[in-house]
Design an enzyme around this catalytic site. Structure first.
Site, short mmCIF file in Angstrom:
data_model
loop_
_atom_site.label_atom_id
_atom_site.label_comp_id
_atom_site.label_asym_id
_atom_site.label_seq_id
_atom_site.Cartn_x
_atom_site.Cartn_y
_atom_site.Cartn_z
N LEU A 136 -15.49 10.75 29.35
CA LEU A 136 -16.16 10.70 28.05
C LEU A 136 -15.25 11.29 26.99
O LEU A 136 -14.59 12.30 27.23
CB LEU A 136 -17.45 11.52 28.11
CG LEU A 136 -18.46 11.16 29.19
CD1 LEU A 136 -19.46 12.30 29.39
CD2 LEU A 136 -19.17 9.88 28.81
N GLU A 137 -15.25 10.68 25.81
CA GLU A 137 -14.47 11.20 24.69
C GLU A 137 -15.42 11.66 23.59
O GLU A 137 -16.27 10.88 23.15
CB GLU A 137 -13.53 10.13 24.14
CG GLU A 137 -12.53 9.60 25.16
CD GLU A 137 -13.00 8.33 25.88
OE1 GLU A 137 -13.93 7.66 25.38
OE2 GLU A 137 -12.45 8.02 26.94
#
EC number: 3.5.4.13
Length: 188
Positions: A136-137
């Site tokens: 996840l960013e």
């Protein structure tokens, strides 16, 4: 190509391990407290963030280069939350492990609870036959520190089933992020 319902998501997860661990309901409370929801929704699945984070740092004054990424650009944190500095960035991974069928493509969208706070969650599509934990960013677009909660919802995955099977899947072409087990840094 059509979007898949909660019934399909439940069946694919329970019978074929598409999402593991799988939550068949929408969870909005834990230990008597409100949380950012996760689990099955009408036409998607709200994924959770694990307690493993990598936060951008500038202590080494390096250049961010996706072809030659320096792991020293990150500080690793394991905690029940993550504080992202103002106008900065962090990586995390999902609690859930995914096994995407050959005729399915997903699109993942950040939850509005975070977006309304200036925290943008970006996840690229999960391609046919990709499997692993999702990296996840998180971008903190605000001038203030921002908090991300482990074990709570961060984004929604939408599943699209194609009318025909693709000729070459992510697995067939030995995709570089196949089978990732933790927060995975850029690979060129």
């Amino acid at each position: 190509m059509s979007i898949k319902s909660d019934k399909w998501i439940r069946r694919m997860s329970e019978e074929f391990g598409m999402i593991d661990p799988f939550e068949p309901n929408q969870i909005k409370e834990a230990d008597g407290k409100r949380i950012i929801s996760y689990g099955t929704s009408s036409y998607g699945y709200d994924i959770r963030c694990a307690n493993e984070f990598k936060i951008f740092t500038n202590i080494n004054s390096t250049i961010v280069d996706p072809k030659n990424f320096d792991p020293k650009n990150f500080v690793t944190v394991e905690d029940d939350c993550c504080i992202i500095p103002p106008n900065s960035f962090a990586l995390a991974r999902t609690v859930e492990y995914f096994r995407i069928p050959r005729n399915v493509l997903t699109v993942c969208l950040g939850k509005s609870t975070y977006a309304r706070c200036g925290i943008i969650v970006n996840v690229t599509p999960f391609e046919p036959e990709w499997e692993g934990y999702v990296t996840l960013e998180f971008s903190n677009t605000t001038p203030l520190p921002a908090k991300i909660y482990a074990g709570e919802g961060v984004a929604q995955v939408l599943f699209f089933e194609s009318d025909e099977i693709c000729k070459t899947s992510y697995k067939d072409r030995n995709g570089k992020y196949m089978g990732q087990t933790g927060v995975t840094l850029p690979k060129a």
